[in-house]
Motif scaffolding. Structure first.
Motif, PDB file in Angstrom:
ATOM      1  N   GLY A   1     -11.140  -6.180  -3.426  1.00 50.32           N
ATOM      2  CA  GLY A   1     -10.407  -7.024  -2.489  1.00 50.32           C
ATOM      3  C   GLY A   1     -10.820  -8.484  -2.529  1.00 50.32           C
TER       4      GLY A   1
ATOM      5  N   ALA B   1      -2.492  -7.998   0.470  1.00 50.63           N
ATOM      6  CA  ALA B   1      -2.911  -7.703   1.842  1.00 50.63           C
ATOM      7  C   ALA B   1      -3.130  -6.215   2.048  1.00 50.63           C
ATOM      8  CB  ALA B   1      -1.864  -8.228   2.819  1.00 50.63           C
TER       9      ALA B   1
ATOM     10  N   ARG C   1      -6.560  -5.143   0.824  1.00 55.24           N
ATOM     11  CA  ARG C   1      -7.620  -5.663   1.688  1.00 55.24           C
ATOM     12  C   ARG C   1      -7.653  -4.928   3.028  1.00 55.24           C
ATOM     13  NH1 ARG C   1      -6.703 -11.977  -0.323  1.00 55.24           N
ATOM     14  NH2 ARG C   1      -8.370 -11.897  -1.888  1.00 55.24           N
ATOM     15  N   PHE C   2      -6.493  -4.547   3.537  1.00 56.65           N
ATOM     16  CA  PHE C   2      -6.437  -3.755   4.765  1.00 56.65           C
ATOM     17  C   PHE C   2      -7.089  -2.393   4.547  1.00 56.65           C
ATOM     18  CE2 PHE C   2      -3.824  -0.675   7.324  1.00 56.65           C
ATOM     19  CZ  PHE C   2      -4.410  -0.961   8.542  1.00 56.65           C
TER      20      PHE C   2
ATOM     21  N   TYR D   1     -12.634  -8.475   5.165  1.00 59.80           N
ATOM     22  CA  TYR D   1     -11.425  -7.946   4.539  1.00 59.80           C
ATOM     23  C   TYR D   1     -10.231  -7.997   5.486  1.00 59.80           C
ATOM     24  CZ  TYR D   1     -13.307  -6.315   0.070  1.00 59.80           C
ATOM     25  OH  TYR D   1     -13.822  -6.260  -1.199  1.00 59.80           O
TER      26      TYR D   1
ATOM     27  N   ALA E   1      -6.927 -10.075   4.776  1.00 64.15           N
ATOM     28  CA  ALA E   1      -5.631  -9.402   4.844  1.00 64.15           C
ATOM     29  C   ALA E   1      -4.659 -10.201   5.714  1.00 64.15           C
ATOM     30  CB  ALA E   1      -5.805  -7.989   5.392  1.00 64.15           C
ATOM     31  N   GLN E   2      -5.147 -10.763   6.828  1.00 64.69           N
ATOM     32  CA  GLN E   2      -4.286 -11.597   7.677  1.00 64.69           C
ATOM     33  C   GLN E   2      -3.726 -12.783   6.887  1.00 64.69           C
ATOM     34  OE1 GLN E   2      -7.332 -12.298  10.766  1.00 64.69           O
ATOM     35  NE2 GLN E   2      -5.809 -11.651  12.260  1.00 64.69           N
TER      36      GLN E   2
ATOM     37  N   THR F   1      -3.558 -13.270   3.623  1.00 58.30           N
ATOM     38  CA  THR F   1      -2.716 -12.865   2.498  1.00 58.30           C
ATOM     39  C   THR F   1      -1.355 -12.392   2.979  1.00 58.30           C
ATOM     40  OG1 THR F   1      -4.730 -12.140   1.371  1.00 58.30           O
ATOM     41  CG2 THR F   1      -2.650 -11.466   0.411  1.00 58.30           C
ATOM     42  N   TYR F   2      -1.337 -11.681   4.097  1.00 59.29           N
ATOM     43  CA  TYR F   2      -0.072 -11.188   4.648  1.00 59.29           C
ATOM     44  C   TYR F   2       0.865 -12.358   4.965  1.00 59.29           C
ATOM     45  CZ  TYR F   2       3.255  -8.874   7.749  1.00 59.29           C
ATOM     46  OH  TYR F   2       4.405  -8.407   8.324  1.00 59.29           O
TER      47      TYR F   2
ATOM     48  N   LEU G   1      -3.311  -6.061  12.032  1.00 60.67           N
ATOM     49  CA  LEU G   1      -4.429  -6.644  11.289  1.00 60.67           C
ATOM     50  C   LEU G   1      -5.366  -7.397  12.226  1.00 60.67           C
ATOM     51  CD1 LEU G   1      -2.503  -8.042   8.168  1.00 60.67           C
ATOM     52  CD2 LEU G   1      -3.892  -5.970   8.284  1.00 60.67           C
TER      53      LEU G   1
END
Length: 581
Positions: free
Chosen positions: A81, A88, A91-92, A117, A121-122, A124-125, A140
């Motif tokens: 990740g 995302a 990573r989630f 992570y 993820a936040q 990247t989302y 997230l």
């Protein structure tokens, strides 16, 4: 007919066998509830090698193992990740696996990578097209805040914000019961929860105060206002020293008048505490807000201290910023800044990373973590106005406005060039025999300086090394402006005689700059002999500047009239400081 039906049935069965089985939807980890899990649409994380990584790590965590370390079999999987471009969804999934690793360790500090992570993820989302107000982003955030609360244990210097959690729950629709309904939250003690609740009133009060806070910039550079600048009755109030000193003003407190005293470039402003009437050079001026004292700091209106010192100020509502810039319109339709930038180019660029666009040498309001003057500073930080004052004091013994104006006026008429022409006249007055005798007795520096002086005298004639003096006057007035000794219009007006002398005696920047280089080499007593001045000492650097900045070195200036500053001249400035002496 039977034969045809049999053939079609066989074909249908064959085609049915060729259709690939649909991939089953990914299942949530066993330690996560249905509503705490989501599948990201159209994401290839759930197939192939990437999903195998997730499954291997899930099995590893479910078996009670700890987070992989360097050298472990699963270490590369665990860092998947962290790779650039990791989606995302991956990573989630890794964040959820990190939650179980934390539970296996039973230590709050073990949650750091899981929290990271979830945070990645936040971000990247959002990069992938998600929004901050949709269900996936809220999920997230739920996990990120859970991990954050766990990581902010009493034995760390991190503090968890109960207000942030409160605002998130209101916004997302999650309940406190849902937030706490997770084995990970069992690591948070009841004492921690009590502390968070105790801190909430103070956080709410701070949040309300933050709504009134403001930022201040000077020429685009953020000013440190000690987090005290805020809007009061429609005016941005700031600690008096924060902005005034960055403009080069001297600030003091008059205990008798109970007033802030601010002096810059010959202008004195006195702002009594609690009064809407200030004085500017003794003349009353009405403000619509009064200075006050807060937390031991004298707070003054940014607008008035800016405009009374010739600055523009603009309120940028989106960022709650009071943007202060030099009001160059006060100098009128003048072209003297163009002359100044070219004349002071060498030192201007050398002291500012090659940047030739900043009048003053360095941007006002800037600070430097590394000492830019070559000496340790007690304050640990050097600001532009301090740097400019150092340049004037250390190299020129100039300590104030009067000394600066007197020095520029004197050097423009008779600087080092006067000494050079004196030496040239001395050599020229000798007979050939006398000159040969002089050379035969010369040793050390004299042995090469006598011929060099003679050669330069023949090269430049009556002009001597005039540009060596004139160019430096540009640096002096610019440093004087940055130091707060001169206003912008005054700095340009003080340079006008030097610019006029340059225009009268030279016809191009190449010619003038070569004269400057010869002058520097003569003053520095460089042993350059008959070498091309563009190839030695300062020559290559200046040549490179000219090639990269043709707009700065505009030869049309020499054929156009000099446009001065209306109402201000070097003569009037000199007369004013002489009268005040």
């Amino acid at each position: 007919m039977k034969r045809t039906f049999s053939w079609m049935l066989t074909l249908v069965m064959a085609l049915t066998l060729c259709v690939p089985a649909l991939a089953a939807a990914p299942e949530r980890p066993g330690w996560v509830k249905d509503w705490e899990y989501t599948v990201f649409e159209a994401d290839d994380v759930y197939t192939g090698e990437t999903w195998q990584i997730v499954e291997r790590l899930r099995s590893d965590a479910a078996a009670g193992n700890l987070q992989p370390k360097k050298g472990d079999d699963r270490y590369e999987d665990w860092l998947a990740g962290e790779k650039t471009g990791a989606p995302a969804a991956l990573r989630f999934e890794l964040g959820l696996i990190g939650v179980q690793y934390t539970l296996n360790a039973g230590k709050r500090t073990a949650v750091a990578q899981a929290r990271r992570y979830f945070g990645l993820a936040q971000d990247t989302y959002l990069d992938e097209g998600g929004t901050r107000d949709d269900a996936t982003y809220n999920l997230l955030t739920l996990w990120y805040l859970r991990a954050g609360m766990v990581e902010c244990s009493p034995d760390t210097n991190q503090t968890f914000s109960g207000l942030v959690l409160e605002e998130f729950l209101d916004r997302s629709g999650y309940t406190m019961e849902q937030f706490r309904d997770c084995p990970l939250m069992d690591l948070v003690t009841e004492a921690d929860w009590a502390t968070i609740q105790e801190n909430l009133p103070a956080e709410r009060a701070e949040a309300e105060l933050a709504k009134t806070r403001a930022k201040v910039t000077l020429d685009g550079n953020r000013i440190d206002t000690e987090n005290l600048a805020r809007v009061v009755n429609g005016r941005t109030m700031i600690p008096v020293r924060c902005l005034a000193e960055q403009m080069g003003a001297d600030v003091s407190y008059d205990s008798t008048l109970k007033a802030a005293r601010i002096v810059r470039a010959g202008v004195e402003i006195i702002m009594p505490i609690g009064s809407k009437t200030c004085t500017v050079n003794g003349e009353p001026f009405q403000m619509d807000v009064a200075p006050y004292i807060e937390n031991g700091r004298t707070m003054i209106p940014a607008r008035y201290v800016s405009e009374l010192f010739g600055q523009n100020i603009q309120w940028i509502s989106d960022t709650r910023t009071a943007a202060v810039t030099e009001n160059k319109a006060l100098a009128g339709d003048t072209n003297l800044e163009q002359w100044a930038m070219a004349m002071g180019a060498y030192l201007g660029a050398a002291n500012n990373g090659g940047n030739l666009t900043v009048f003053g040498g360095k941007g006002r309001g800037q600070s430097y973590s590394k000492d830019v003057i070559g000496q340790p500073m007690a304050m640990g930080t050097v600001y532009t106005y301090e740097w400019a004052r150092y340049m004037l004091e250390d190299g020129w013994s100039i300590h104030d406005r009067a000394e600066l104006i007197q020095t520029v006026c004197a050097m423009t008429v008779a600087g080092h060039n006067a000494s050079f022409l004196h030496d040239v006249d001395m050599i020229s007055s000798m007979t050939d025999a006398q000159y040969r005798a002089l050379l035969s007795q010369a040793t050390g520096m004299d042995a090469y300086m006598f011929p060099y002086t003679k050669a330069l005298g023949e090269k430049w004639g009556e002009r001597g090394i005039l540009c060596w003096d004139l160019f430096r006057m540009s640096n002096l007035v610019q440093w004087g402006y940055a130091a707060g000794y001169l206003t912008y219009p005054e700095a340009l007006a003080l340079l006008e005689p030097a610019a006029a002398a340059l225009r009268e005696n030279f016809s191009s920047w190449e010619e003038a700059c070569e004269n400057y280089l010869d002058g520097y080499n003569w003053w520095a007593r460089e042993d350059v002999g008959s070498k091309d001045p563009w190839t030695v000492t300062r020559g290559p650097y200046l040549k490179n500047l000219m090639e990269k900045n043709p707009a700065v070195f505009d030869d049309t200036l020499f054929s156009a009239p000099i446009k001065g500053v209306d109402g201000i001249s070097a003569e009037t400035l000199l007369a004013s400081v002489q009268a005040a002496a």
